[in-house]
Design a protein around this motif. Structure first.
Motif, PDB file in Angstrom:
ATOM      1  N   ASP A 184      24.388  27.380  32.598  1.00 30.52           N
ATOM      2  CA  ASP A 184      25.050  26.247  33.242  1.00 30.52           C
ATOM      3  C   ASP A 184      26.569  26.329  33.149  1.00 30.52           C
ATOM      4  O   ASP A 184      27.275  25.550  33.799  1.00 30.52           O
ATOM      5  CB  ASP A 184      24.574  24.934  32.605  1.00 30.52           C
ATOM      6  N   TYR A 185      27.089  27.252  32.336  1.00 31.46           N
ATOM      7  CA  TYR A 185      28.533  27.445  32.250  1.00 31.46           C
ATOM      8  C   TYR A 185      29.078  28.258  33.425  1.00 31.46           C
ATOM      9  O   TYR A 185      30.290  28.423  33.557  1.00 31.46           O
ATOM     10  CB  TYR A 185      28.908  28.160  30.951  1.00 31.46           C
ATOM     11  N   GLY A 186      28.192  28.791  34.251  1.00 30.22           N
ATOM     12  CA  GLY A 186      28.625  29.656  35.343  1.00 30.22           C
ATOM     13  C   GLY A 186      29.618  28.985  36.280  1.00 30.22           C
ATOM     14  O   GLY A 186      30.595  29.606  36.723  1.00 30.22           O
ATOM     15  N   LEU A 187      29.382  27.711  36.578  1.00 37.08           N
ATOM     16  CA  LEU A 187      30.277  27.002  37.493  1.00 37.08           C
ATOM     17  C   LEU A 187      31.676  26.851  36.893  1.00 37.08           C
ATOM     18  O   LEU A 187      32.679  26.914  37.611  1.00 37.08           O
ATOM     19  CB  LEU A 187      29.695  25.620  37.829  1.00 37.08           C
ATOM     20  N   LEU A 188      31.749  26.673  35.582  1.00 35.79           N
ATOM     21  CA  LEU A 188      33.057  26.577  34.924  1.00 35.79           C
ATOM     22  C   LEU A 188      33.795  27.918  34.955  1.00 35.79           C
ATOM     23  O   LEU A 188      35.023  27.955  35.081  1.00 35.79           O
ATOM     24  CB  LEU A 188      32.891  26.104  33.480  1.00 35.79           C
ATOM     25  N   VAL A 189      33.035  29.006  34.848  1.00 38.95           N
ATOM     26  CA  VAL A 189      33.647  30.341  34.950  1.00 38.95           C
ATOM     27  C   VAL A 189      34.273  30.528  36.325  1.00 38.95           C
ATOM     28  O   VAL A 189      35.405  31.006  36.459  1.00 38.95           O
ATOM     29  CB  VAL A 189      32.593  31.433  34.670  1.00 38.95           C
ATOM     30  N   VAL A 190      33.541  30.127  37.364  1.00 41.63           N
ATOM     31  CA  VAL A 190      34.056  30.251  38.726  1.00 41.63           C
ATOM     32  C   VAL A 190      35.238  29.298  38.941  1.00 41.63           C
ATOM     33  O   VAL A 190      36.188  29.626  39.659  1.00 41.63           O
ATOM     34  CB  VAL A 190      32.931  29.974  39.745  1.00 41.63           C
ATOM     35  N   LEU A 191      35.197  28.130  38.310  1.00 42.48           N
ATOM     36  CA  LEU A 191      36.319  27.191  38.399  1.00 42.48           C
ATOM     37  C   LEU A 191      37.585  27.804  37.814  1.00 42.48           C
ATOM     38  O   LEU A 191      38.672  27.702  38.411  1.00 42.48           O
ATOM     39  CB  LEU A 191      35.964  25.890  37.678  1.00 42.48           C
ATOM     40  N   LEU A 192      37.470  28.446  36.659  1.00 39.83           N
ATOM     41  CA  LEU A 192      38.629  29.117  36.058  1.00 39.83           C
ATOM     42  C   LEU A 192      39.167  30.210  36.980  1.00 39.83           C
ATOM     43  O   LEU A 192      40.385  30.376  37.134  1.00 39.83           O
ATOM     44  CB  LEU A 192      38.241  29.715  34.705  1.00 39.83           C
ATOM     45  N   LEU A 193      38.251  30.949  37.595  1.00 42.13           N
ATOM     46  CA  LEU A 193      38.660  31.994  38.531  1.00 42.13           C
ATOM     47  C   LEU A 193      39.393  31.396  39.730  1.00 42.13           C
ATOM     48  O   LEU A 193      40.440  31.904  40.151  1.00 42.13           O
ATOM     49  CB  LEU A 193      37.420  32.760  39.000  1.00 42.13           C
ATOM     50  N   PHE A 194      38.866  30.315  40.273  1.00 41.06           N
ATOM     51  CA  PHE A 194      39.483  29.658  41.431  1.00 41.06           C
ATOM     52  C   PHE A 194      40.900  29.183  41.098  1.00 41.06           C
ATOM     53  O   PHE A 194      41.832  29.395  41.875  1.00 41.06           O
ATOM     54  CB  PHE A 194      38.611  28.479  41.864  1.00 41.06           C
ATOM     55  N   LEU A 195      41.053  28.558  39.944  1.00 44.49           N
ATOM     56  CA  LEU A 195      42.372  28.063  39.549  1.00 44.49           C
ATOM     57  C   LEU A 195      43.335  29.213  39.287  1.00 44.49           C
ATOM     58  O   LEU A 195      44.511  29.168  39.685  1.00 44.49           O
ATOM     59  CB  LEU A 195      42.243  27.172  38.305  1.00 44.49           C
ATOM     60  N   TRP A 196      42.860  30.239  38.613  1.00 44.08           N
ATOM     61  CA  TRP A 196      43.712  31.384  38.309  1.00 44.08           C
ATOM     62  C   TRP A 196      44.235  32.036  39.590  1.00 44.08           C
ATOM     63  O   TRP A 196      45.393  32.450  39.669  1.00 44.08           O
ATOM     64  CB  TRP A 196      42.925  32.398  37.480  1.00 44.08           C
ATOM     65  N   LYS A 197      43.401  32.105  40.617  1.00 44.86           N
ATOM     66  CA  LYS A 197      43.792  32.774  41.856  1.00 44.86           C
ATOM     67  C   LYS A 197      44.724  31.931  42.719  1.00 44.86           C
ATOM     68  O   LYS A 197      45.555  32.474  43.449  1.00 44.86           O
ATOM     69  CB  LYS A 197      42.546  33.127  42.690  1.00 44.86           C
ATOM     70  N   ASN A 198      44.595  30.607  42.680  1.00 41.34           N
ATOM     71  CA  ASN A 198      45.249  29.772  43.681  1.00 41.34           C
ATOM     72  C   ASN A 198      46.398  28.902  43.177  1.00 41.34           C
ATOM     73  O   ASN A 198      47.190  28.437  43.983  1.00 41.34           O
ATOM     74  CB  ASN A 198      44.204  28.856  44.344  1.00 41.34           C
ATOM     75  N   LEU A 199      46.491  28.663  41.884  1.00 42.89           N
ATOM     76  CA  LEU A 199      47.512  27.748  41.391  1.00 42.89           C
ATOM     77  C   LEU A 199      48.932  28.201  41.746  1.00 42.89           C
ATOM     78  O   LEU A 199      49.787  27.376  42.085  1.00 42.89           O
ATOM     79  CB  LEU A 199      47.388  27.574  39.875  1.00 42.89           C
ATOM     80  N   GLY A 200      49.189  29.494  41.676  1.00 40.61           N
ATOM     81  CA  GLY A 200      50.533  29.988  41.966  1.00 40.61           C
ATOM     82  C   GLY A 200      50.951  29.715  43.399  1.00 40.61           C
ATOM     83  O   GLY A 200      52.091  29.305  43.663  1.00 40.61           O
TER      84      GLY A 200
END
Length: 283
Positions: free
Chosen positions: A143-159
């Motif tokens: 169930d932590y998988g969605l949080l892993v993808v969330l971290l990836l999404f933020l890492w890629k797009n925040l800048g």
């Protein structure tokens, strides 16, 4: 004569939109109301009833909405905070800016490889947890998988979102901020009553980009976990991709119509809120 030229230029653009967007979307709507793409017998709303009773679709819809509800506000708020931070005179500002923008230059396949090394069962994160006396967790199959993808999404797009905010902050009239300081306004008051209203168009744009990005995260999840991931990572585009491979065009078209209606409603609400903010600013 000028009007004729104007409409001639518009006709070329409209033709392109019609051929590549309007006509294909019309075909999708048509397929959602027939029982078979060959016979083309009218089925009414049977396809829509069937899709709402499909457990795979409901699971994908739930996960996609949950991911959007987590990722969009996080991306909008965190990137704004980063922009406000870099607006200050802090040491190493240019280095921070480069670090935040560097994920945009990294190919997705390379990023996925790094993320797999970090979060797989025998990966770096689990080794670190083992050193702390904690048990291993297969993040991508839990169930932590969605949080892993969330971290990836933020890492890629925040800048990227941060740069948009920084450009908007530079366009705020300096005399307004100076007047607020002279009148004894605090930093929080300047942000709330001056910066935030002027940032409303940028907030809308970043929100739209984040919503679209949250619905397009399929590529990354597919590379991380495949076409049939853990239930927590099964998104709408997984459902649509697998339905397409099964040649079930009625189900695929109906799901696409639902997805389009949902996105249209969300975007309409955002435009309504931004228009209200714009009227308040003009007032």
């Amino acid at each position: 004569m000028k009007k004729t030229k104007k409409y001639s230029f518009l006709a070329v653009s409209f033709l392109g939109v019609a051929v590549f967007y309007l006509i294909p979307f019309g075909c999708i709507i048509y397929y959602s109301f027939v029982d078979n793409p060959v016979r083309g017998s009218f089925a009414g709303i049977e396809n829509y009833i069937a899709i709402l009773q499909n457990q795979a679709f409901l699971k994908a819809l739930k996960n996609t909405l949950l991911f959007s509800a987590l990722s969009v506000p996080s991306a909008v708020i965190l990137s704004l905070l980063m922009a406000l931070l870099l607006e200050q005179n802090i040491p190493g500002k240019s280095w921070f800016r480069t670090i935040f923008l560097s994920p945009l230059m990294v190919p997705s396949a390379s990023v996925m490889l790094v993320w797999q090394v970090l979060f797989c069962y025998n990966g770096t994160i689990n080794r670190f947890l083992t050193c702390l006396g904690r048990g291993k967790t297969d993040f991508l199959k839990s169930d932590y998988g969605l949080l892993v993808v969330l971290l990836l999404f933020l890492w890629k797009n925040l800048g990227y979102y941060m740069i948009i905010y920084m450009a908007a902050l530079n366009e705020i009239p300096a005399e307004l901020l100076e007047a607020a300081i002279i009148d004894g306004g605090s930093g929080a008051q300047s942000f709330w009553y001056i910066k935030l209203p002027y940032l409303s168009p940028s907030i809308l744009f970043v929100s739209l980009m984040a919503i679209v990005g949250s619905f397009k995260i399929f590529k990354e999840v597919y590379l991380l976990a495949g076409a049939h991931p853990n239930d927590s990572l099964y998104l709408l585009q997984h459902f649509m991709n697998n339905t397409f491979l099964a040649f079930d065009y009625q189900k695929l078209a109906t799901a696409a119509v639902f997805m389009s209606i949902g996105l249209t409603l969300i975007i309409s609400i955002l435009f309504f809120l931004e228009n209200r903010a714009g009227r308040d600013l003009e007032g």
